[in-house]
Scaffold this active site. Sequence first.
Site, mmCIF file in Angstrom:
data_model
loop_
_atom_site.group_PDB
_atom_site.id
_atom_site.type_symbol
_atom_site.label_atom_id
_atom_site.label_comp_id
_atom_site.label_asym_id
_atom_site.label_seq_id
_atom_site.Cartn_x
_atom_site.Cartn_y
_atom_site.Cartn_z
ATOM 1 N N ARG A 26 0.792 -1.244 0.000
ATOM 2 C CA ARG A 26 0.000 0.000 0.000
ATOM 3 C C ARG A 26 0.812 1.274 0.000
ATOM 4 O O ARG A 26 0.257 2.352 0.011
ATOM 5 C CB ARG A 26 -0.991 -0.021 1.168
ATOM 6 C CG ARG A 26 -2.141 -0.958 0.871
ATOM 7 C CD ARG A 26 -3.146 -1.067 1.963
ATOM 8 N NE ARG A 26 -4.084 -2.116 1.623
ATOM 9 C CZ ARG A 26 -3.879 -3.402 1.843
ATOM 10 N NH1 ARG A 26 -2.768 -3.803 2.443
ATOM 11 N NH2 ARG A 26 -4.760 -4.313 1.467
ATOM 12 N N HIS A 82 3.870 -10.350 -6.432
ATOM 13 C CA HIS A 82 2.952 -9.429 -7.112
ATOM 14 C C HIS A 82 3.424 -8.001 -6.833
ATOM 15 O O HIS A 82 3.815 -7.685 -5.711
ATOM 16 C CB HIS A 82 1.531 -9.648 -6.593
ATOM 17 C CG HIS A 82 0.468 -9.016 -7.432
ATOM 18 N ND1 HIS A 82 0.329 -7.653 -7.541
ATOM 19 C CD2 HIS A 82 -0.501 -9.562 -8.206
ATOM 20 C CE1 HIS A 82 -0.686 -7.397 -8.351
ATOM 21 N NE2 HIS A 82 -1.212 -8.524 -8.773
ATOM 22 N N TYR A 120 0.436 -1.945 -5.107
ATOM 23 C CA TYR A 120 -0.744 -1.361 -5.752
ATOM 24 C C TYR A 120 -0.531 0.006 -6.413
ATOM 25 O O TYR A 120 -1.191 0.341 -7.379
ATOM 26 C CB TYR A 120 -1.872 -1.203 -4.727
ATOM 27 C CG TYR A 120 -2.374 -2.494 -4.146
ATOM 28 C CD1 TYR A 120 -2.757 -3.547 -4.986
ATOM 29 C CD2 TYR A 120 -2.474 -2.669 -2.775
ATOM 30 C CE1 TYR A 120 -3.224 -4.744 -4.455
ATOM 31 C CE2 TYR A 120 -2.942 -3.862 -2.233
ATOM 32 C CZ TYR A 120 -3.316 -4.892 -3.075
ATOM 33 O OH TYR A 120 -3.781 -6.057 -2.547
ATOM 34 N N HIS A 163 0.329 -5.401 -12.976
ATOM 35 C CA HIS A 163 -0.813 -4.893 -13.719
ATOM 36 C C HIS A 163 -0.274 -3.956 -14.790
ATOM 37 O O HIS A 163 0.846 -3.462 -14.693
ATOM 38 C CB HIS A 163 -1.768 -4.152 -12.787
ATOM 39 C CG HIS A 163 -2.414 -5.048 -11.787
ATOM 40 N ND1 HIS A 163 -3.202 -4.584 -10.772
ATOM 41 C CD2 HIS A 163 -2.380 -6.396 -11.641
ATOM 42 C CE1 HIS A 163 -3.645 -5.601 -10.058
ATOM 43 N NE2 HIS A 163 -3.146 -6.709 -10.558
ATOM 44 N N GLU A 193 -0.375 -9.161 -16.217
ATOM 45 C CA GLU A 193 -1.676 -9.724 -15.832
ATOM 46 C C GLU A 193 -2.805 -9.040 -16.589
ATOM 47 O O GLU A 193 -2.889 -7.811 -16.632
ATOM 48 C CB GLU A 193 -1.885 -9.567 -14.310
ATOM 49 C CG GLU A 193 -3.229 -10.149 -13.861
ATOM 50 C CD GLU A 193 -3.438 -10.113 -12.352
ATOM 51 O OE1 GLU A 193 -2.584 -9.554 -11.632
ATOM 52 O OE2 GLU A 193 -4.466 -10.648 -11.901
ATOM 53 N N ASP A 202 -5.740 -13.984 -15.060
ATOM 54 C CA ASP A 202 -6.623 -14.004 -13.899
ATOM 55 C C ASP A 202 -8.019 -14.381 -14.419
ATOM 56 O O ASP A 202 -8.573 -13.677 -15.263
ATOM 57 C CB ASP A 202 -6.620 -12.619 -13.235
ATOM 58 C CG ASP A 202 -7.406 -12.593 -11.937
ATOM 59 O OD1 ASP A 202 -8.583 -12.993 -11.951
ATOM 60 O OD2 ASP A 202 -6.840 -12.167 -10.909
ATOM 61 N N HIS A 251 -10.742 -11.704 -13.829
ATOM 62 C CA HIS A 251 -10.574 -10.560 -14.729
ATOM 63 C C HIS A 251 -11.020 -10.902 -16.154
ATOM 64 O O HIS A 251 -11.683 -10.098 -16.811
ATOM 65 C CB HIS A 251 -9.110 -10.095 -14.748
ATOM 66 C CG HIS A 251 -8.610 -9.631 -13.414
ATOM 67 N ND1 HIS A 251 -7.313 -9.260 -13.202
ATOM 68 C CD2 HIS A 251 -9.250 -9.470 -12.225
ATOM 69 C CE1 HIS A 251 -7.156 -8.907 -11.934
ATOM 70 N NE2 HIS A 251 -8.314 -9.024 -11.318
ATOM 71 N N HIS A 283 -4.014 -17.037 -12.129
ATOM 72 C CA HIS A 283 -4.739 -16.593 -10.937
ATOM 73 C C HIS A 283 -6.143 -17.170 -11.027
ATOM 74 O O HIS A 283 -6.911 -16.799 -11.907
ATOM 75 C CB HIS A 283 -4.825 -15.062 -10.888
ATOM 76 C CG HIS A 283 -3.574 -14.406 -10.401
ATOM 77 N ND1 HIS A 283 -3.394 -13.036 -10.445
ATOM 78 C CD2 HIS A 283 -2.449 -14.921 -9.849
ATOM 79 C CE1 HIS A 283 -2.196 -12.751 -9.936
ATOM 80 N NE2 HIS A 283 -1.607 -13.875 -9.579
ATOM 81 N N ASP A 329 -14.034 -5.777 -10.788
ATOM 82 C CA ASP A 329 -12.925 -6.565 -10.257
ATOM 83 C C ASP A 329 -13.189 -6.963 -8.810
ATOM 84 O O ASP A 329 -12.619 -6.414 -7.888
ATOM 85 C CB ASP A 329 -11.616 -5.768 -10.376
ATOM 86 C CG ASP A 329 -10.415 -6.600 -9.962
ATOM 87 O OD1 ASP A 329 -10.577 -7.812 -9.732
ATOM 88 O OD2 ASP A 329 -9.318 -6.030 -9.861
ATOM 89 N N HIS A 368 -13.203 -10.462 -6.641
ATOM 90 C CA HIS A 368 -12.941 -11.906 -6.638
ATOM 91 C C HIS A 368 -13.934 -12.605 -5.713
ATOM 92 O O HIS A 368 -14.373 -12.036 -4.725
ATOM 93 C CB HIS A 368 -11.514 -12.192 -6.147
ATOM 94 C CG HIS A 368 -10.466 -11.534 -6.991
ATOM 95 N ND1 HIS A 368 -9.126 -11.698 -6.766
ATOM 96 C CD2 HIS A 368 -10.554 -10.717 -8.065
ATOM 97 C CE1 HIS A 368 -8.437 -11.012 -7.652
ATOM 98 N NE2 HIS A 368 -9.278 -10.398 -8.449
ATOM 99 N N GLU A 387 -6.541 -16.011 -5.296
ATOM 100 C CA GLU A 387 -6.611 -14.687 -4.654
ATOM 101 C C GLU A 387 -8.048 -14.469 -4.202
ATOM 102 O O GLU A 387 -8.673 -13.454 -4.493
ATOM 103 C CB GLU A 387 -6.223 -13.581 -5.640
ATOM 104 C CG GLU A 387 -4.812 -13.711 -6.198
ATOM 105 C CD GLU A 387 -4.534 -12.683 -7.283
ATOM 106 O OE1 GLU A 387 -3.467 -12.059 -7.248
ATOM 107 O OE2 GLU A 387 -5.400 -12.513 -8.175
HETATM 108 ZN ZN ZN Z 1 -8.466 -8.658 -9.396
HETATM 109 MN MN MN Z 2 -5.006 -11.501 -10.099
HETATM 110 MN MN MN Z 3 -3.282 -8.694 -9.737
#
Ligand code: ZN
Ligand code: MN
Ligand code: MN
Length: 279
Positions: free
Chosen positions: A36, A68, A71, A108, A143, A177, A180, A214, A227, A229, A259
């Site tokens: 974060r 990963h 963000y 991403h 991704e 993913d 996604h 993913h 988005d 999950h 995830e």
């Molecule tokens: Zn996602």
């Molecule tokens: Mn993912």
């Molecule tokens: Mn991701």
Amino acid sequence: MQIGCHVSISGSIDKAVDNAVERECSAFQIFTRNPRGWHAKELSKEGIINFKSKLKASKIDRFATCAHMPYLPNLASPKDDGFKKSVNSLINEVERCAQLGIPYLVTHLGSHLGTGEETGIKRLVEGLTKAGKTKNDVVILLENTAGQKNSVGSDFKQLGEIFKQLKPAKKFGVCIDSCHAFVAGYDLRTEEKVKETFFKFDKYVGIENLKILHLNDAKGELGCNLDRHYHLGLGGIGKKGISAIVKFANKEKIPIILETPIDDERDDFENIKKAKEFA
Ligand code: ZN
Ligand code: MN
Ligand code: MN
């Protein structure tokens, strides 16, 4: 079958391996730091040694592990400042993966923030190419996105066009993913549709470039671009679809990473167990 989930590094980085073993994972994903913020405290020598020795002592194959990106970075950002910071962050994460012996880093593709896809993709390719110059074996995985406003890379054709511009090729791969893809409009609800979707992926990107999957069900419906999950088999993709995706990944020997949320309905332990049943 190689399957596991995103695990926490809380306490120290090597705790991730403990968490993975506890969950009977044969694959796992981590953030190498707090995702974060912008700041990344250097990995300690002790942490690196413990992470590597625990991983070696576990039955988990190093090539079924990945990290990963945090963000905040936006590799398609039109703002010079934000773009530079994002690229530095990517390079830094590649180096951290190399230190830990993690072969893959999932990223991403970012948001063009309204400046248009062409502009965003130009930036993105420039940034990724810079990170591709790092002198190690870490492979950066692009991704696919859920197709939210201004986002780049939800469409397999576009993902392929971006991917093919990246040099050297051995420094890049792709992570799909399932949530996604589904909310971006790729139907995954039946075995037939799963086959069709991966056929499209193979056509535009190449299945040999798919290094990590993913596996997430989707809270929303086909093409909703949301988005969110959800637990395996309980979302828009459903049991039949999730089962077909798991079987496909196993056949292609692609490590599966969950995830999925942790709530009253289920936790990681239960979702991993479900995925093994679906196989
Ligand atoms: Zn996602
Ligand atoms: Mn993912
Ligand atoms: Mn991701």
